[in-house]
Design a protein around this motif. Sequence first.
Motif, PDB file in Angstrom:
ATOM      1  N   TYR A 117      65.431  35.843 -57.627  1.00 44.23           N
ATOM      2  CA  TYR A 117      66.845  35.652 -57.931  1.00 44.23           C
ATOM      3  C   TYR A 117      67.701  36.330 -56.874  1.00 44.23           C
ATOM      4  O   TYR A 117      67.222  37.162 -56.078  1.00 44.23           O
ATOM      5  N   TYR A 118      68.969  35.959 -56.876  1.00 44.54           N
ATOM      6  CA  TYR A 118      69.962  36.578 -55.998  1.00 44.54           C
ATOM      7  C   TYR A 118      71.179  36.900 -56.850  1.00 44.54           C
ATOM      8  O   TYR A 118      71.618  36.064 -57.655  1.00 44.54           O
ATOM      9  N   TRP A 119      71.737  38.087 -56.676  1.00 47.35           N
ATOM     10  CA  TRP A 119      72.842  38.538 -57.534  1.00 47.35           C
ATOM     11  C   TRP A 119      74.017  39.022 -56.709  1.00 47.35           C
ATOM     12  O   TRP A 119      73.871  39.792 -55.756  1.00 47.35           O
ATOM     13  N   THR A 120      75.208  38.520 -57.044  1.00 46.24           N
ATOM     14  CA  THR A 120      76.478  39.188 -56.761  1.00 46.24           C
ATOM     15  C   THR A 120      77.320  38.994 -58.013  1.00 46.24           C
ATOM     16  O   THR A 120      77.011  38.128 -58.847  1.00 46.24           O
ATOM     17  N   PRO A 121      78.378  39.724 -58.196  1.00 49.68           N
ATOM     18  CA  PRO A 121      79.191  39.536 -59.404  1.00 49.68           C
ATOM     19  C   PRO A 121      79.749  38.115 -59.530  1.00 49.68           C
ATOM     20  O   PRO A 121      80.019  37.652 -60.632  1.00 49.68           O
ATOM     21  N   SER A 122      79.925  37.426 -58.393  1.00 47.46           N
ATOM     22  CA  SER A 122      80.537  36.092 -58.458  1.00 47.46           C
ATOM     23  C   SER A 122      79.554  34.967 -58.163  1.00 47.46           C
ATOM     24  O   SER A 122      79.924  33.802 -58.229  1.00 47.46           O
ATOM     25  N   LEU A 123      78.312  35.304 -57.812  1.00 43.86           N
ATOM     26  CA  LEU A 123      77.339  34.271 -57.487  1.00 43.86           C
ATOM     27  C   LEU A 123      75.954  34.710 -57.921  1.00 43.86           C
ATOM     28  O   LEU A 123      75.505  35.795 -57.546  1.00 43.86           O
ATOM     29  N   GLN A 124      75.320  33.902 -58.744  1.00 44.53           N
ATOM     30  CA  GLN A 124      73.955  34.185 -59.169  1.00 44.53           C
ATOM     31  C   GLN A 124      73.084  32.967 -58.844  1.00 44.53           C
ATOM     32  O   GLN A 124      73.427  31.834 -59.196  1.00 44.53           O
ATOM     33  N   LEU A 125      71.974  33.215 -58.171  1.00 46.25           N
ATOM     34  CA  LEU A 125      71.027  32.165 -57.805  1.00 46.25           C
ATOM     35  C   LEU A 125      69.666  32.459 -58.426  1.00 46.25           C
ATOM     36  O   LEU A 125      69.229  33.614 -58.442  1.00 46.25           O
ATOM     37  N   LEU A 126      69.014  31.442 -58.926  1.00 43.90           N
ATOM     38  CA  LEU A 126      67.637  31.550 -59.419  1.00 43.90           C
ATOM     39  C   LEU A 126      66.744  30.737 -58.496  1.00 43.90           C
ATOM     40  O   LEU A 126      67.060  29.586 -58.160  1.00 43.90           O
ATOM     41  N   ILE A 127      65.615  31.304 -58.092  1.00 41.70           N
ATOM     42  CA  ILE A 127      64.711  30.666 -57.123  1.00 41.70           C
ATOM     43  C   ILE A 127      63.444  30.234 -57.860  1.00 41.70           C
ATOM     44  O   ILE A 127      62.711  31.067 -58.402  1.00 41.70           O
ATOM     45  N   TYR A 128      63.217  28.934 -57.895  1.00 41.82           N
ATOM     46  CA  TYR A 128      62.080  28.361 -58.627  1.00 41.82           C
ATOM     47  C   TYR A 128      61.100  27.699 -57.659  1.00 41.82           C
ATOM     48  O   TYR A 128      61.464  27.364 -56.524  1.00 41.82           O
ATOM     49  N   GLU A 129      59.882  27.492 -58.144  1.00 44.49           N
ATOM     50  CA  GLU A 129      58.959  26.636 -57.397  1.00 44.49           C
ATOM     51  C   GLU A 129      59.544  25.222 -57.341  1.00 44.49           C
ATOM     52  O   GLU A 129      60.240  24.785 -58.253  1.00 44.49           O
ATOM     53  N   PHE A 130      59.257  24.506 -56.250  1.00 43.02           N
ATOM     54  CA  PHE A 130      59.734  23.130 -56.110  1.00 43.02           C
ATOM     55  C   PHE A 130      58.687  22.163 -56.657  1.00 43.02           C
ATOM     56  O   PHE A 130      57.513  22.255 -56.314  1.00 43.02           O
ATOM     57  N   VAL A 131      59.129  21.268 -57.529  1.00 40.62           N
ATOM     58  CA  VAL A 131      58.236  20.263 -58.126  1.00 40.62           C
ATOM     59  C   VAL A 131      58.612  18.907 -57.547  1.00 40.62           C
ATOM     60  O   VAL A 131      59.734  18.436 -57.709  1.00 40.62           O
ATOM     61  N   SER A 132      57.662  18.257 -56.874  1.00 38.73           N
ATOM     62  CA  SER A 132      57.973  17.122 -55.996  1.00 38.73           C
ATOM     63  C   SER A 132      58.094  15.778 -56.691  1.00 38.73           C
ATOM     64  O   SER A 132      58.640  14.835 -56.128  1.00 38.73           O
ATOM     65  N   GLY A 133      57.584  15.635 -57.906  1.00 39.41           N
ATOM     66  CA  GLY A 133      57.484  14.306 -58.503  1.00 39.41           C
ATOM     67  C   GLY A 133      58.711  13.821 -59.245  1.00 39.41           C
ATOM     68  O   GLY A 133      58.664  12.755 -59.865  1.00 39.41           O
ATOM     69  N   GLY A 134      59.814  14.557 -59.201  1.00 30.75           N
ATOM     70  CA  GLY A 134      61.015  14.126 -59.909  1.00 30.75           C
ATOM     71  C   GLY A 134      60.946  14.453 -61.393  1.00 30.75           C
ATOM     72  O   GLY A 134      59.965  15.000 -61.891  1.00 30.75           O
ATOM     73  N   ASN A 135      62.018  14.106 -62.118  1.00 32.93           N
ATOM     74  CA  ASN A 135      62.039  14.446 -63.535  1.00 32.93           C
ATOM     75  C   ASN A 135      61.647  13.249 -64.394  1.00 32.93           C
ATOM     76  O   ASN A 135      61.632  12.101 -63.959  1.00 32.93           O
ATOM     77  N   LEU A 136      61.312  13.559 -65.640  1.00 35.72           N
ATOM     78  CA  LEU A 136      60.823  12.540 -66.577  1.00 35.72           C
ATOM     79  C   LEU A 136      61.885  11.482 -66.845  1.00 35.72           C
ATOM     80  O   LEU A 136      61.543  10.308 -67.044  1.00 35.72           O
ATOM     81  N   TYR A 137      63.156  11.868 -66.862  1.00 33.15           N
ATOM     82  CA  TYR A 137      64.225  10.898 -67.135  1.00 33.15           C
ATOM     83  C   TYR A 137      64.161   9.734 -66.154  1.00 33.15           C
ATOM     84  O   TYR A 137      64.246   8.567 -66.549  1.00 33.15           O
ATOM     85  N   LYS A 138      63.987  10.047 -64.873  1.00 32.58           N
ATOM     86  CA  LYS A 138      63.939   8.986 -63.873  1.00 32.58           C
ATOM     87  C   LYS A 138      62.706   8.112 -64.059  1.00 32.58           C
ATOM     88  O   LYS A 138      62.771   6.897 -63.899  1.00 32.58           O
TER      89      LYS A 138
END
Length: 970
Positions: free
Chosen positions: A749-770
Motif C-alpha cells: 500500500y501507499y499512504w498520504t492523508p489525501s491519497l491511498q493506493l492499494l497494490i494487488y497482484e495482476f490477474v490477466s484473464g479479465g473479470n467474470l462480468y465480461k
Amino acid sequence: MRNLLLVFSLILFSPLVVTSFSPSLNDDVLGLIVFKADVKDPGGKLSSWNEDDNTPCKWYGVKCNPRSNRVSDLVLDGCGLSGKLGRGLLRLQFLRKLSLARNNLTGILSFNLAQLPNIRVLDLSDNGFSGLIPSDFFSQCGPLRSVSLAHNKFSGMIPESLSSCSMLASLNFSGNQFSGVLASGLWSFPGLRSLDLSDNMLEGKIPKLIEGLNNLRALNLRKNQFTGEIPQEIGYCLLLRFIDLSENSLSGWLPSTMQNLALCSSLVLRKNGFVGEVPNWIGEMRSLETLDLSANRFSGEFPDLIGKLQLLKILNVSNNALTGSLPEPMGISLNLLVFDISHNYLTGNFPSWIFNHGFEQVLLSDNKLSGSIDIAIDDSSLGNSRKKLLILDVSQNKLSGVIPSSVGDFSNLNFLNMASNSFRGSIPADILQLKTLGVLDLSENQLNGSIPSEIGGAISLKELRLERNFLGGNIPSTIKDCSSLMVLSLAHNAITGSIPASLAKLSYLQIVDFSFNKLTGTLPKQLANLVRLQSFNISENQLQGELPAGGFFNTIAPSSISGNPSLCGAAVHKSCPTVLPKPLVLNPNSTDDAPGISPQSFHHGKKILSISALIAISAAAAIVIGVVAITVLNFRVRSSTSNSAVALTFSGGNEFSHSPTGDGDSGKLVMFSGDPNFSTGTQALLNKDCELGRGGFGTVYRTLLRDGRSVAIKKLTASSLVKSQDDFEREIKKLGRLRHDNLVALDGYYWTPSLQLLIYEFVSGGNLYKHLHETCAGNSLSWNERFNIILGAAKGLAYLHLKNTIHYNLKSSNILIDSSGEPKVADYGLARLLPMLDRYILSSKIQSALGYMAPEFACKTVKITEKCDVYGFGVLVLEIVTGKRPVEYMDDDVVVLCDMVRGALEEGRVEECVDSRLERAFPMDETIPVMKLGLICTSQVPSNRPDMAEVVNILELIRCPSESQDESNF
C-alpha cells in the motif's frame, strides 16, 4: 460380462492360450468386443455388437468376405467414438479396410502394419491422435493402397519406412505437425495418384525426383516451409490435374515445362515469392478452371491470356505489382465467376463491361482506376448478371461520379465496398433495400444528404460503414430493423439529432462509432443492455446527461466520450447534478383558492407563502448548499490527490518517501513482499492509458515491477472517509495477511492523508462480468468452466469468513479469472477502511452492486454479517448459470433474476433458465441443484442461508464423479 472380458484379455495378451483354444471360437468377435470395450460410444452405434454372436458379419460398420466369413472391412466414420485404439483390432487378420475417420479417438500409434498383413485402406483422419509415428510403422506395408492420417496432431518426421509401401495410390498426411525434410523414398511411388502433405511444417526443396511420380493426379503441399524454385521436372508429371503449392517460401520464375500440363484444371501458387511477368504460356494450359497467383511478386502488364482459357472459373492475381489497363471484354471465358485483380497498380477507366459478364465476385480494390461507374440498365444481358453478382469491391481507387441506383438491381448482392473513392451525391435508397446485403462500406467519399430511412430493408446487414463523408440529418429509427448488425460506423460526418433508443434492440452490436458529428440529447439508458458491445465511440458531439449505467459503460474508455462537455458520470470524472423538485410558483392574480392556501395569504400584492411551502423551499436550499459544499470539498480532495499523484512515476521507487508519517508532500510505501522495484520509465503511475477499470471503492491501474511482473494499483476514492493512518495501516495489514488460491493477493500500500493506493497482484484473464455478458456465443464459458468458477469463488469467500472478514461488495466484476481459468475474488474487506460501518454510506459506495445486496441493508435493526456475502454469492451463482444480469431493465419492466428463477422453479420450467449459449451441453443433474443452492443462498431470512463452508461442501457433493481414467495405450 466382466469374466468374459477377462478371458478376452487373456486371449489377447497370451499367445499360448490363443493356440490352445478351439478354432471354432471366432477371433473376429473377440477382437471387436475388446475394441468396443476400449472406446466410448455415446451415440450407441456399437449397440448391435454382442459377444454372444457367433459371427460379427451383421454388426454395424462391419463387412465380411462372403467366402471366408471373416471381417474384411471395419468402417465407423463419424460415430462420435472416443478413447484409445485397443489391441483388439490386431485380431482381425483378414482386415482389408480400416476406416475410423471423423471421431474423437486419441493416443499414439504403438503398433505397425505388419500386424495387419492384409490391410489395403487405412483411414484415421479427423481424430485426435498425437505423438510420433513409429519408425517401423510402415515397414511391411506391401498391400497398402491408401493411407490417410489427415487432421490429427502427429508430429516429428514422416518415417522413412513409408517408402516400403510401393503400391500406394493415395497418401494424405495433411493437417498435422510433421516437420523436417522429406525422405527421398517418398518421391518414388510409381502408382501414386494423390499426395497431400498440406498444413504441416515440412521444409527443404521440392526434389527433382518428383518426375518419378508419373501417375500423379493431385499434388498438395500447401502451407508448409518449402523453399527454392519449382523443379522443371514437375512438367513431366503429365497427368497432374490439381497443383497447390500455396503459402510456402518458394521463389524464382515459374518453370516453362508446366505448359505441358494440359490436363491441369487447378493451379494455386498464392503467398510465395515468385517473380517476373505472368508467363503467357499459362494460356496453353487450356484445362485450367482455377488460376490463383495472388500474393507474389509478379510484375509487368496484366497478362493477355484469359481469353484463351475458356474453361476458367476463378482468376486471382491480386497482391502483386501488375500495371497497365484491364483487358478488353472480347474473348473472356463465359464461365469466369471470380475476377480478383485487387491490390495492384492497374490504371484506366472503370470497365463497365464487368456488369454484363455474369461474375459472382468482382474485386478491383486498391488500384488506380478512375472514371465513373456506368451500368446500362436497359441492357438485356443484365438479367442473369443481376442475380449472379454476390461480391463487388471497388474500394481504394480514384473513381468519381454518383453511385448508380441500379446497383440495387443486383438482388443477391452480399458484399458491397466502394470506400476510399470520390463518389458524391446521396446514398441510393435502392441499395439499402437489398435483403441479402451483409456488408456495406461507403466510407471516405464525398457523399451528402441523410441516411435513407430505407436502411431498415437491409435485414441481413452485419456491417455498415459510412464514416468520413458529408452526411447530415438524423440517424433513422428504422435502423432497429437491421437485427443482425454488428458494426455501425458513422464517424466524421455532420449527423444531427439524438441517438435513437431503438438502437438498443440491435443485440448483436459490437462496434459503434458516432464520433465527430453533431449529435445532441441524452444517451438512451437501454444501451446498457447491449451485452456484446466492445467499442462505443461518441466523442466530439454535443451529447448531455448521464451515461448509461452497467454493462460495457462501466468500463468505457474516457477517450470514447471526450468532447461532450455536458455528459456526466464516473467515466468523465463529473458528477451528475442532483434532481431537485420543481419550485412552488404561486400566481398572485389567480382567483382560485389553492388547497391549503387562504385568500388572506396575499397582502399588498406580495406572496406570503404557507408554512409547508417555506419548509419545502428551505429544504431545497439546504440541499443546494450541501451539493455545493460537497462539490467544493471533492474538488479540493481531487486537486490534492492529483498533486500527490504527480510525483508517482516509474523511477525505481525513488519518488516514494519511506517516512513513517505521511504529509502532503511525501507518502509511505509498504510492500509486504519486499522492495517495490517499480519499472523505470516516464509514464505516470496513475496514467489514464494504464487504467483497467473503476469500481465502488476506486480506480484500478496496471503497472510493472522491475522484475517484469505486473501489478494492479487501486486508487481509493473514499479519501475523506478513510480512517487515520494508524487505523488504515492496521486494517490493510490484516488484509495483506490473507492468502488463498482464490483470492487476489494484496501486496502492499501507499499512504498520504489525501491519497491511498492499494497494490494487488495482476490477474490477466479479465473479470467474470465480461466473460458472461460481453462475449459472443462461440466464446462463452462452458458449463465445466462455470462450475469451477462457482466452486472457486465459494472457497475464496469461505476462507475470508474463516478469517473474520466480510466482503460486502461481491459481484461478477469482482471475480477475476487468471490465465489458467481459476477464479480469484477481488475487492474484499475494503468496507473496513470506512470510519464506521454505516450501511447507508456503504450502500452509496457499492451501489453498482445493485441486485447483489442482501435485504437486511435496508433495515437498521438487522446486523450486517457474513450472511450478506452468502446472499450476494447466491445471486452470483444464478448469474453464472443463467447468463443474465441480477437486474435487467426492459422498455417497460424490470426483471429481478432471483424472482425469475424462483418463479420458473415453482412452475417446473427451471431448465429454461439455463444460459442458451450452453446449447444443452451441460448436465442437468448439476445445473438444477446448483440453481436451487443459489436460491437457498438468497433467502430473505439470513438465518436460513447456509454458511460458505457448507456451500463448498454442497458444491463438492453436486459435482459429478470424475470420469474413469482412460485405458492405457494398447
